[in-house]
Design a protein around this motif. Structure first.
Motif, PDB file in Angstrom:
ATOM      1  N   TYR A 171      14.284  -1.420  -8.852  1.00 12.36           N
ATOM      2  CA  TYR A 171      14.973  -2.261  -8.679  1.00 12.36           C
ATOM      3  C   TYR A 171      14.674  -3.914  -8.396  1.00 12.36           C
ATOM      4  O   TYR A 171      15.233  -4.795  -8.520  1.00 12.36           O
ATOM      5  N   VAL A 172      13.381  -4.029  -7.796  1.00 16.69           N
ATOM      6  CA  VAL A 172      12.798  -5.327  -7.421  1.00 16.69           C
ATOM      7  C   VAL A 172      11.417  -5.537  -8.458  1.00 16.69           C
ATOM      8  O   VAL A 172      10.894  -4.682  -9.078  1.00 16.69           O
ATOM      9  N   ASP A 173      10.952  -6.711  -8.182  1.00 15.00           N
ATOM     10  CA  ASP A 173       9.729  -7.163  -8.795  1.00 15.00           C
ATOM     11  C   ASP A 173       8.452  -7.049  -8.212  1.00 15.00           C
ATOM     12  O   ASP A 173       7.387  -6.989  -8.798  1.00 15.00           O
ATOM     13  N   VAL A 174       8.424  -7.145  -7.034  1.00 12.21           N
ATOM     14  CA  VAL A 174       7.335  -7.224  -6.057  1.00 12.21           C
ATOM     15  C   VAL A 174       7.480  -6.015  -4.900  1.00 12.21           C
ATOM     16  O   VAL A 174       8.582  -6.474  -4.113  1.00 12.21           O
ATOM     17  N   LEU A 175       6.563  -5.307  -4.461  1.00 14.10           N
ATOM     18  CA  LEU A 175       6.608  -4.404  -3.658  1.00 14.10           C
ATOM     19  C   LEU A 175       5.599  -4.987  -2.491  1.00 14.10           C
ATOM     20  O   LEU A 175       4.408  -5.392  -2.773  1.00 14.10           O
ATOM     21  N   GLN A 176       6.192  -4.834  -1.336  1.00 15.27           N
ATOM     22  CA  GLN A 176       5.494  -5.408  -0.303  1.00 15.27           C
ATOM     23  C   GLN A 176       5.156  -4.352   0.751  1.00 15.27           C
ATOM     24  O   GLN A 176       6.045  -3.339   1.214  1.00 15.27           O
ATOM     25  N   ILE A 177       3.936  -4.388   1.354  1.00 20.99           N
ATOM     26  CA  ILE A 177       3.491  -3.356   2.227  1.00 20.99           C
ATOM     27  C   ILE A 177       3.470  -3.972   3.538  1.00 20.99           C
ATOM     28  O   ILE A 177       2.880  -5.028   3.736  1.00 20.99           O
ATOM     29  N   PRO A 178       4.150  -3.690   4.471  1.00 20.35           N
ATOM     30  CA  PRO A 178       4.156  -4.040   5.871  1.00 20.35           C
ATOM     31  C   PRO A 178       2.912  -4.294   6.693  1.00 20.35           C
ATOM     32  O   PRO A 178       1.790  -3.418   6.542  1.00 20.35           O
ATOM     33  N   ALA A 179       2.711  -5.134   7.421  1.00 19.23           N
ATOM     34  CA  ALA A 179       1.348  -5.398   8.121  1.00 19.23           C
ATOM     35  C   ALA A 179       0.763  -4.223   8.835  1.00 19.23           C
ATOM     36  O   ALA A 179      -0.087  -3.933   8.629  1.00 19.23           O
ATOM     37  N   ALA A 186       4.061  -5.893  -8.978  1.00 20.40           N
ATOM     38  CA  ALA A 186       2.949  -6.702  -8.183  1.00 20.40           C
ATOM     39  C   ALA A 186       3.053  -6.177  -6.605  1.00 20.40           C
ATOM     40  O   ALA A 186       4.285  -5.861  -6.303  1.00 20.40           O
ATOM     41  N   VAL A 187       2.052  -6.221  -5.894  1.00 18.38           N
ATOM     42  CA  VAL A 187       2.093  -5.592  -4.693  1.00 18.38           C
ATOM     43  C   VAL A 187       1.617  -6.904  -3.696  1.00 18.38           C
ATOM     44  O   VAL A 187       0.664  -7.408  -3.616  1.00 18.38           O
ATOM     45  N   ASN A 188       2.533  -6.985  -2.708  1.00 16.15           N
ATOM     46  CA  ASN A 188       2.199  -8.229  -1.742  1.00 16.15           C
ATOM     47  C   ASN A 188       1.883  -7.329  -0.283  1.00 16.15           C
ATOM     48  O   ASN A 188       2.722  -6.569   0.320  1.00 16.15           O
ATOM     49  N   ILE A 189       0.524  -7.652   0.002  1.00 20.92           N
ATOM     50  CA  ILE A 189       0.222  -6.792   1.287  1.00 20.92           C
ATOM     51  C   ILE A 189       0.069  -7.852   2.466  1.00 20.92           C
ATOM     52  O   ILE A 189      -0.553  -8.780   2.268  1.00 20.92           O
ATOM     53  N   LYS A 190       0.871  -7.673   3.321  1.00 20.06           N
ATOM     54  CA  LYS A 190       1.020  -8.401   4.831  1.00 20.06           C
ATOM     55  C   LYS A 190      -0.297  -8.018   5.255  1.00 20.06           C
ATOM     56  O   LYS A 190      -0.836  -6.856   5.674  1.00 20.06           O
ATOM     57  N   LYS A 191      -1.249  -8.960   6.013  1.00 19.26           N
ATOM     58  CA  LYS A 191      -2.312  -8.807   6.651  1.00 19.26           C
ATOM     59  C   LYS A 191      -1.817  -8.069   8.183  1.00 19.26           C
ATOM     60  O   LYS A 191      -1.184  -8.663   8.742  1.00 19.26           O
ATOM     61  N   GLY A 192      -2.550  -7.130   8.467  1.00 13.03           N
ATOM     62  CA  GLY A 192      -2.182  -6.412   9.795  1.00 13.03           C
ATOM     63  C   GLY A 192      -2.634  -7.433  10.924  1.00 13.03           C
ATOM     64  O   GLY A 192      -3.770  -8.234  10.856  1.00 13.03           O
ATOM     65  N   GLN A 193      -1.800  -7.515  11.872  1.00 11.07           N
ATOM     66  CA  GLN A 193      -1.880  -8.197  13.213  1.00 11.07           C
ATOM     67  C   GLN A 193      -3.493  -7.915  13.731  1.00 11.07           C
ATOM     68  O   GLN A 193      -3.722  -8.566  14.681  1.00 11.07           O
ATOM     69  N   PHE A 194      -3.937  -6.711  13.367  1.00  5.50           N
ATOM     70  CA  PHE A 194      -4.988  -5.990  14.114  1.00  5.50           C
ATOM     71  C   PHE A 194      -6.311  -6.393  13.472  1.00  5.50           C
ATOM     72  O   PHE A 194      -7.250  -5.508  13.901  1.00  5.50           O
ATOM     73  N   LEU A 195      -6.277  -6.737  12.330  1.00 11.58           N
ATOM     74  CA  LEU A 195      -7.499  -6.738  11.255  1.00 11.58           C
ATOM     75  C   LEU A 195      -7.814  -8.328  11.203  1.00 11.58           C
ATOM     76  O   LEU A 195      -7.142  -9.343  11.116  1.00 11.58           O
ATOM     77  N   SER A 196      -9.111  -8.547  10.762  1.00  7.31           N
ATOM     78  CA  SER A 196      -9.689  -9.914  10.427  1.00  7.31           C
ATOM     79  C   SER A 196      -9.261 -10.137   8.991  1.00  7.31           C
ATOM     80  O   SER A 196      -8.959  -9.150   8.206  1.00  7.31           O
ATOM     81  N   VAL A 238      -2.230  -8.465  -7.178  1.00  5.85           N
ATOM     82  CA  VAL A 238      -2.101  -8.348  -5.876  1.00  5.85           C
ATOM     83  C   VAL A 238      -2.052  -9.689  -4.837  1.00  5.85           C
ATOM     84  O   VAL A 238      -2.547 -10.767  -5.644  1.00  5.85           O
ATOM     85  N   ILE A 239      -1.141  -9.670  -3.859  1.00  5.62           N
ATOM     86  CA  ILE A 239      -0.999 -11.121  -3.104  1.00  5.62           C
ATOM     87  C   ILE A 239      -1.248 -10.554  -1.869  1.00  5.62           C
ATOM     88  O   ILE A 239      -0.801  -9.452  -1.281  1.00  5.62           O
ATOM     89  N   LEU A 240      -1.985 -11.430  -1.127  1.00  2.00           N
ATOM     90  CA  LEU A 240      -2.050 -11.270   0.655  1.00  2.00           C
ATOM     91  C   LEU A 240      -1.500 -12.250   1.208  1.00  2.00           C
ATOM     92  O   LEU A 240      -1.404 -13.435   0.821  1.00  2.00           O
ATOM     93  N   THR A 241      -0.676 -11.831   2.378  1.00  2.00           N
ATOM     94  CA  THR A 241       0.222 -12.734   3.304  1.00  2.00           C
ATOM     95  C   THR A 241      -0.200 -12.611   4.392  1.00  2.00           C
ATOM     96  O   THR A 241      -0.292 -11.480   5.160  1.00  2.00           O
ATOM     97  N   ASP A 242      -0.896 -13.702   5.049  1.00  3.13           N
ATOM     98  CA  ASP A 242      -1.271 -13.796   6.563  1.00  3.13           C
ATOM     99  C   ASP A 242       0.056 -13.639   7.538  1.00  3.13           C
ATOM    100  O   ASP A 242       0.944 -14.577   7.042  1.00  3.13           O
ATOM    101  N   ARG A 243       0.059 -13.160   8.337  1.00  2.00           N
ATOM    102  CA  ARG A 243       1.301 -13.206   9.444  1.00  2.00           C
ATOM    103  C   ARG A 243       0.844 -13.301  10.923  1.00  2.00           C
ATOM    104  O   ARG A 243       1.570 -12.880  11.666  1.00  2.00           O
ATOM    105  N   GLY A 244      -0.465 -13.923  11.134  1.00  2.35           N
ATOM    106  CA  GLY A 244      -0.910 -13.956  12.424  1.00  2.35           C
ATOM    107  C   GLY A 244      -1.790 -12.862  13.031  1.00  2.35           C
ATOM    108  O   GLY A 244      -1.836 -11.741  12.438  1.00  2.35           O
ATOM    109  N   ASN A 245      -2.328 -13.209  14.023  1.00  2.00           N
ATOM    110  CA  ASN A 245      -2.990 -12.016  14.870  1.00  2.00           C
ATOM    111  C   ASN A 245      -2.609 -11.800  16.187  1.00  2.00           C
ATOM    112  O   ASN A 245      -2.032 -12.820  17.024  1.00  2.00           O
TER     113      ASN A 245
END
Length: 252
Positions: free
Chosen positions: A87-95, A113-123, A142-149
Motif C-alpha cells: 500500500y505504501v512507498d516507504v517503510l519506516q522502522i520505529p526508533a 525504501a526504508v526509513n530507519i528512525k535512530k534509537g534514542q538510546f544509540l549514538s 535507505v534513509i536515516l531519521t534522527d529523533r533525539g537522544n
C-alpha cells in the motif's frame, strides 16, 4: 515527510494531505505523506492504536492515488513488511526497533525504501550497522531519521553533530522535528512535548545540512488521537516552511 501521527479516518487524512501538497507544490519541496496505520508503542493499554490495519492502509493508498505523492508508514513486526509494502512507498522502522535485524531485513526485501528512525538510546555512529543490515539484504534505498537522544527519564535532547555523522554513511538524513521534542514517561501515561520549539529544531537542522525534515502535523493537535502534545498545528506549517527554504537558500 509530514502528516498526522496516526491515520484517524479518510476525511481528515485527505484534508491534511491536500493542504500540505498545496504548500509543498508552491514552495517546490519534495513531499512524502506520513501516517501510522497502527500505533504499537503506547504508554497505556487503553491508548488509541488505530482504526484497523487494512482500512488505514487503504487510506494511505488513496492519499497516494489522489495527490500523486509517496507515502510512508511504520511497521513493527516482520510479517507486517509485505502487508504494508502493498500500500505504501516507504517503510519506516520505529526508533525502539532500529536494532531488530529480522525486521530490517524483512523491510529491505520488499524492495521499498526504508526509513530507519535512530534509537534514542544509540549514538549516530551506531546507526551504520542498521544501514548495513538493509543494504546487505539487497536494498540500497535507505534513509536515516534522527529523533533525539534520551536525556534523563523524561526528556530528549538533539545532538546536531549526528546529522553529518550519519550522512557519512552515504544515505540521506532527516530530522524529526516533532518526536525529538517529546517528553516521554509522564506519570499520567500520556507523552508530553514542547511543540513551541519545533521551529527551533527545524531551523537548526536545515542550517547544519539535513537532507529533509519529518514533521507530524494536525489541524487540531489538542484533539488528535495520538501524540497531539508534540505536533505542529497545520495552519503554522506554511510559514515555517517558507522560513526554512530561506535558510536552505542562504547556505546553498
Amino acid at each position: 515527510m509530514a502528516g498526522p501521527c496516526a491515520i484517524e479516518g479518510e476525511e481528515i487524512a485527505l484534508r491534511i494531505a491536500e493542504r500540505i501538497v498545496s504548500i509543498t507544490d508552491k514552495l517546490q519541496i519534495p513531499y512524502i505523506f506520513k501516517g501510522s496505520y497502527r500505533k504499537a508503542n503506547r504508554s497505556r493499554i487503553d491508548s488509541f492504536t488505530g482504526i484497523g490495519d487494512e482500512k488505514a492502509l487503504k487510506i494511505l493508498q488513496k492519499v497516494h492515488t489522489t495527490f500523486g505523492v509517496p507515502t510512508v508508514t511504520d511497521i513493527h513486526e516482520t510479517q507486517e513488511a509485505a502487508m504494508a509494502a502493498a500500500y505504501v512507498d516507504v517503510l519506516q522502522i520505529p526508533a525502539f526497533l532500529c536494532r531488530q535485524t529480522e525486521l530490517l531485513a524483512a523491510a529491505a526485501k520488499t524492495g521499498k525504501a526504508v526509513n530507519i528512525k535512530k534509537g534514542q538510546f544509540l549514538s549516530a555512529d551506531s546507526m551504520r550497522f542498521a544501514v548495513d543490515k538493509v543494504m546487505e539484504s539487497g536494498n540500497q534505498q535507505v534513509i536515516l531519521t534522527d529523533r533525539g537522544n534520551t536525556f534523563g527519564y523524561q526528556d530528549l535532547v538533539v545532538d546536531f553533530r549526528g546529522i553529518p555523522v550519519m550522512q557519512s554513511f552515504d544515505v540521506p538524513v532527516v530530522m524529526d522535528c516533532t518526536h525529538s521534542l517529546q517528553q516521554p514517561n509522564q506519570a499520567s501515561g500520556v507523552t508530553g512535548g514542547k511543540p513551541a520549539l519545533i521551529e527551533t529544531i527545524a531551523k537548526a537542522a536545515i542550517a547544519v545540512g539535513a537532507d529533509g525534515l519529518f514533521i507530524e502535523t494536525h489541524p487540531d493537535p489538542a484533539n488528535a488521537k495520538s501524540d497531539g502534545a508534540n505536533m505542529l498545528p497545520l495552519d503554522l506549517l506554511e510559514d515555517l516552511l517558507i522560513k526554512l527554504t530561506r535558510i536552505r537558500e542562504a547556505i546553498a
